[in-house]
Write an enzyme that holds these catalytic residues in place. Structure first.
Site, PDB file in Angstrom:
ATOM      1  CB  VAL A 107      -0.865  -0.140   1.182  1.00 35.09           C
ATOM      2  CG1 VAL A 107      -1.637   1.334   1.074  1.00 35.09           C
ATOM      3  CG2 VAL A 107      -1.765  -1.269   1.174  1.00 35.09           C
ATOM      4  CB  CYS A 108       3.884   2.160   1.770  1.00 37.62           C
ATOM      5  SG  CYS A 108       3.263   1.801   3.458  1.00 37.62           S
ATOM      6  CB  THR A 109       4.792   0.399  -3.120  1.00 33.82           C
ATOM      7  OG1 THR A 109       5.822  -0.071  -2.215  1.00 33.82           O
ATOM      8  CG2 THR A 109       5.527   0.371  -4.462  1.00 33.82           C
TER       9      THR A 109
ATOM     10  CG  LEU B  86       5.857   6.457  -0.567  1.00 36.64           C
ATOM     11  CD1 LEU B  86       7.265   5.620  -0.181  1.00 36.64           C
ATOM     12  CD2 LEU B  86       6.081   7.950   0.081  1.00 36.64           C
TER      13      LEU B  86
END
Length: 220
Positions: free
Chosen positions: A44-46, A49
Site C-alpha cells: 500500500v505504501c508503494t 508514494l
C-alpha cells in the site's frame, strides 16, 4: 501526548533521502504535509508514494512541501525508491525521513501500540506557515490514503486562511463557500462586494473568492 489542531508541530532534525534536514527550516514560510508509512517495501505504501510523486506539481502550485516518513533507514528507502519507480511509473521527487530510532514517530504519536507496537500508522499532518497543525488524519496500515481528498482539504484550509470562509459538506474547488460567523455583515460587505445569499443569519453563502485564479488540476 497526541498532537491536536492548533498545536505547534514539533521541530526535529532527521536524515532523509535528500540529506539531513531541520524540519521547521525545511518548511520555511509555506505549508507542509508530513505523512508516515508503516514500513518500507510494503504494497500500500508503494502505491501511495508513487501517487504523491505523480501529483507533486499540484502541491507545488499550492505552495505545499510534502515529506514522507518510515521507520526504516535511509539506505532502505533508496532501494525501495527503485521499486516505486518501476511499479508506479513515477520516481520519488520529495524527501522521505529515515526514522529507525522512532524519534519523529514518538514526537508525532505515530506508534499506536494497540494496532502495532513497532510500526507507524498512516498519519497525515498538514502544517501551516505558522508551523501549527491544521489537520490530522490517521488511517490503519491496510488502507491507502485518498490524496485527492488531502488536496481538497489543503484548498479549503488555504481559503479559510486568506479569505475568512469555510467550506460546506462535499465542497470541491470552485463551489460556493460559507462566510464564517465571526465576520459581521458590515465586514463581509467589504470582503465580498459582490454580495452573498443569506439562508440563515449564521449561514451566508458566497461564490468562492479566488475561483478565477485557481490553477487547473493535472490529469496525468
Amino acid at each position: 501526548m497526541a498532537l491536536r489542531l492548533g498545536d505547534v508541530a514539533p521541530d526535529f532534525t532527521a536524515e532523509t533521502t535528500d540529506g539531513s534536514i531541520n524540519f521547521h527550516e525545511w518548511i520555511g514560510d509555506g505549508w507542509a504535509i508530513l505523512f508516515s508509512h508503516p514500513k518500507d517495501f510494503t504494497p500500500v505504501c508503494t502505491t501511495e508514494l508513487g501517487e504523491v510523486a505523480r501529483i507533486k506539481p499540484e502541491f507545488d502550485k499550492r505552495g505545499v512541501k510534502v515529506i514522507g516518513l518510515s521507520v526504516d533507514p535511509a539506505d532502505s528507502h533508496q532501494k525501495w525508491a527503485e521499486d516505486i519507480k518501476e511499479t508506479q511509473g513515477h520516481a520519488l521527487n520529495f524527501p522521505v525521513i529515515a526514522d529507525s530510532g522512532r524519534k519523529v514517530s514518538d514526537l508525532y504519536d505515530m506508534i499506536h501500540p494497540n494496532a502495532n507496537d513497532t510500526l507507524t500508522v498512516r498519519s497525515v499532518f498538514v502544517i501551516g506557515p505558522d508551523k501549527k497543525v491544521k489537520l490530522t488524519l490517521t488511517y490503519p496500515a491496510s488502507t491507502g490514503r485518498n490524496f485527492d481528498e488531502i488536496l481538497r482539504v489543503v484548498d479549503s484550509l488555504q481559503l479559510t486562511a486568506k479569505y475568512s470562509v469555510a467550506t460546506p459538506v462535499n465542497w470541491k474547488d470552485g463551489d460556493d463557500v460559507i462566510i464564517v460567523p465571526a465576520i459581521s455583515d458590515e465586514d463581509a460587505a467589504k470582503k465580498f462586494p459582490g454580495g452573498w445569499k443569506t439562508l440563515k443569519p449564521y449561514l451566508r453563502v458566497v461564490a468562492q473568492p479566488n475561483k478565477e485564479e485557481k490553477p487547473k488540476r493535472a490529469t496525468n
